[in-house]
Design a protein around this motif. Sequence first.
Motif, PDB file in Angstrom:
ATOM      1  N   VAL A 147       7.849  -8.098  -3.064  1.00 18.99           N
ATOM      2  CA  VAL A 147       7.773  -7.831  -1.625  1.00 18.99           C
ATOM      3  C   VAL A 147       6.830  -6.663  -1.412  1.00 18.99           C
ATOM      4  O   VAL A 147       6.911  -5.655  -2.121  1.00 18.99           O
ATOM      5  CB  VAL A 147       9.161  -7.502  -1.046  1.00 18.99           C
ATOM      6  CG1 VAL A 147       9.056  -7.123   0.422  1.00 18.99           C
ATOM      7  CG2 VAL A 147      10.102  -8.684  -1.221  1.00 18.99           C
ATOM      8  N   SER A 148       5.928  -6.811  -0.453  1.00 18.37           N
ATOM      9  CA  SER A 148       4.987  -5.720  -0.181  1.00 18.37           C
ATOM     10  C   SER A 148       4.932  -5.421   1.307  1.00 18.37           C
ATOM     11  O   SER A 148       5.555  -4.500   1.791  1.00 18.37           O
ATOM     12  CB  SER A 148       3.603  -6.077  -0.740  1.00 18.37           C
ATOM     13  OG  SER A 148       2.705  -5.040  -0.507  1.00 18.37           O
ATOM     14  N   CYS A 149       4.176  -6.233   2.069  1.00 18.14           N
ATOM     15  CA  CYS A 149       3.945  -5.897   3.483  1.00 18.14           C
ATOM     16  C   CYS A 149       5.179  -6.115   4.355  1.00 18.14           C
ATOM     17  O   CYS A 149       5.360  -5.436   5.362  1.00 18.14           O
ATOM     18  CB  CYS A 149       2.780  -6.727   4.026  1.00 18.14           C
ATOM     19  SG  CYS A 149       3.170  -8.482   4.224  1.00 18.14           S
ATOM     20  N   GLU A 150       6.019  -7.081   3.959  1.00 18.35           N
ATOM     21  CA  GLU A 150       7.190  -7.483   4.764  1.00 18.35           C
ATOM     22  C   GLU A 150       6.815  -7.863   6.188  1.00 18.35           C
ATOM     23  O   GLU A 150       7.609  -7.723   7.118  1.00 18.35           O
ATOM     24  CB  GLU A 150       8.261  -6.378   4.771  1.00 18.35           C
ATOM     25  CG  GLU A 150       8.801  -6.093   3.387  1.00 18.35           C
ATOM     26  CD  GLU A 150       9.958  -5.131   3.382  1.00 18.35           C
ATOM     27  OE1 GLU A 150      11.055  -5.548   3.782  1.00 18.35           O
ATOM     28  OE2 GLU A 150       9.768  -3.969   2.989  1.00 18.35           O
ATOM     29  N   GLN A 210       4.612 -10.847   6.621  1.00 15.95           N
ATOM     30  CA  GLN A 210       3.983 -12.166   6.491  1.00 15.95           C
ATOM     31  C   GLN A 210       2.457 -12.067   6.509  1.00 15.95           C
ATOM     32  O   GLN A 210       1.790 -12.902   7.117  1.00 15.95           O
ATOM     33  CB  GLN A 210       4.479 -13.096   7.602  1.00 15.95           C
ATOM     34  CG  GLN A 210       4.402 -14.548   7.211  1.00 15.95           C
ATOM     35  CD  GLN A 210       5.111 -15.462   8.179  1.00 15.95           C
ATOM     36  OE1 GLN A 210       5.579 -15.041   9.235  1.00 15.95           O
ATOM     37  NE2 GLN A 210       5.179 -16.729   7.841  1.00 15.95           N
ATOM     38  N   VAL A 211       1.942 -11.062   5.818  1.00 20.39           N
ATOM     39  CA  VAL A 211       0.492 -10.859   5.804  1.00 20.39           C
ATOM     40  C   VAL A 211      -0.109 -11.026   4.403  1.00 20.39           C
ATOM     41  O   VAL A 211      -1.211 -11.542   4.267  1.00 20.39           O
ATOM     42  CB  VAL A 211       0.141  -9.447   6.340  1.00 20.39           C
ATOM     43  CG1 VAL A 211      -1.324  -9.112   6.106  1.00 20.39           C
ATOM     44  CG2 VAL A 211       0.462  -9.349   7.829  1.00 20.39           C
ATOM     45  N   CYS A 212       0.641 -10.627   3.365  1.00 15.93           N
ATOM     46  CA  CYS A 212       0.000 -10.504   2.045  1.00 15.93           C
ATOM     47  C   CYS A 212       0.251 -11.667   1.094  1.00 15.93           C
ATOM     48  O   CYS A 212      -0.464 -11.810   0.100  1.00 15.93           O
ATOM     49  CB  CYS A 212       0.423  -9.206   1.379  1.00 15.93           C
ATOM     50  SG  CYS A 212       2.143  -9.210   0.797  1.00 15.93           S
ATOM     51  N   GLY A 213       1.276 -12.463   1.318  1.00 14.73           N
ATOM     52  CA  GLY A 213       1.538 -13.599   0.439  1.00 14.73           C
ATOM     53  C   GLY A 213       2.221 -13.255  -0.876  1.00 14.73           C
ATOM     54  O   GLY A 213       2.525 -14.149  -1.672  1.00 14.73           O
ATOM     55  N   VAL A 214       2.465 -11.981  -1.121  1.00  9.98           N
ATOM     56  CA  VAL A 214       3.070 -11.561  -2.387  1.00  9.98           C
ATOM     57  C   VAL A 214       4.437 -12.213  -2.610  1.00  9.98           C
ATOM     58  O   VAL A 214       4.837 -12.488  -3.740  1.00  9.98           O
ATOM     59  CB  VAL A 214       3.184 -10.009  -2.386  1.00  9.98           C
ATOM     60  CG1 VAL A 214       4.289  -9.529  -3.318  1.00  9.98           C
ATOM     61  CG2 VAL A 214       1.859  -9.383  -2.780  1.00  9.98           C
ATOM     62  N   CYS A 215       5.161 -12.461  -1.525  1.00 12.66           N
ATOM     63  CA  CYS A 215       6.553 -12.919  -1.605  1.00 12.66           C
ATOM     64  C   CYS A 215       6.684 -14.439  -1.543  1.00 12.66           C
ATOM     65  O   CYS A 215       7.783 -14.943  -1.336  1.00 12.66           O
ATOM     66  CB  CYS A 215       7.327 -12.303  -0.450  1.00 12.66           C
ATOM     67  SG  CYS A 215       6.707 -12.894   1.150  1.00 12.66           S
ATOM     68  N   SER A 266       6.729 -17.481   3.239  1.00 13.80           N
ATOM     69  CA  SER A 266       6.830 -16.046   2.997  1.00 13.80           C
ATOM     70  C   SER A 266       8.306 -15.695   2.992  1.00 13.80           C
ATOM     71  O   SER A 266       8.967 -15.724   4.038  1.00 13.80           O
ATOM     72  CB  SER A 266       6.106 -15.267   4.102  1.00 13.80           C
ATOM     73  OG  SER A 266       4.736 -15.574   4.102  1.00 13.80           O
ATOM     74  N   CYS A 284       9.718 -12.943   2.743  1.00 13.12           N
ATOM     75  CA  CYS A 284      10.046 -11.711   3.479  1.00 13.12           C
ATOM     76  C   CYS A 284      10.289 -11.990   4.955  1.00 13.12           C
ATOM     77  O   CYS A 284      10.900 -11.176   5.647  1.00 13.12           O
ATOM     78  CB  CYS A 284       8.915 -10.690   3.352  1.00 13.12           C
ATOM     79  SG  CYS A 284       7.438 -11.098   4.320  1.00 13.12           S
TER      80      CYS A 284
HETATM   81  S1  FES Z   1       5.701  -9.283   1.532  1.00 10.81           S
HETATM   82 FE1  FES Z   1       3.747  -9.668   2.379  1.00 10.81          FE
HETATM   83  S2  FES Z   1       3.926 -11.684   3.197  1.00 10.81           S
HETATM   84 FE2  FES Z   1       5.905 -11.203   2.498  1.00 10.81          FE
END
Ligand code: FES
Length: 170
Positions: A46-49, A51-56, A66, A68
């Motif tokens: 989890v990073s941006c929380e 729905q921007v980065c796709g990490v999750c 996403s 998050c």
């Molecule tokens: S943590 Fe970045 S899109 Fe979910």
Amino acid sequence: MTGSQAPTSTVVRCHVNGRDVEMLVPVRLTVAELLRDRLGLTGTKVSCEMQVCGVCTVLVDGNPVSSCATLACDLDGTEVLTVEGLARGRDLHPVQEAFMSANALQCGFCTPGFIMMAVGLLDTHPDADQADIREWMDGNLCRCTGYEPIETAVTVAASGLAAATAEAGR
Ligand code: FES
Ligand code: FES
């Protein structure tokens, strides 16, 4: 004052990496929180929380979401796949193998999200070309900026899966 109060928790029943899950969850619990904090599946990052980065990214019924920004209660009746569910015993998924062989990671924080996104693409579009891959992965960010090897890895995985499909059809 009268009137019924909105429920604060609900039961969710789903499959996560093939395992039955039935759990009482707060209605505002996210999928990422369910996976990481309740089920111990910390491969999902989890990073941006926002729905921007796709990490999750995880797959729900085969579709990338996403985690998050998705509520756990919305998982009811679904099949969830996380990065922990890809390998078969000691055999990595072809996309995981391709990321390793292409050195498509630096710190590795974004890697599970990229891998799940790629699996979601190649499961539905095994003939994806470079343009498809770029467009599909557009929402995944890598803070280490290792985009070229990531693109190479997904391209290699696509070629390998296409060859395996052709071989199986002979
Ligand atoms: S943590 Fe970045 S899109 Fe979910
Ligand atoms: S490898 Fe570090 S964020 Fe992508």
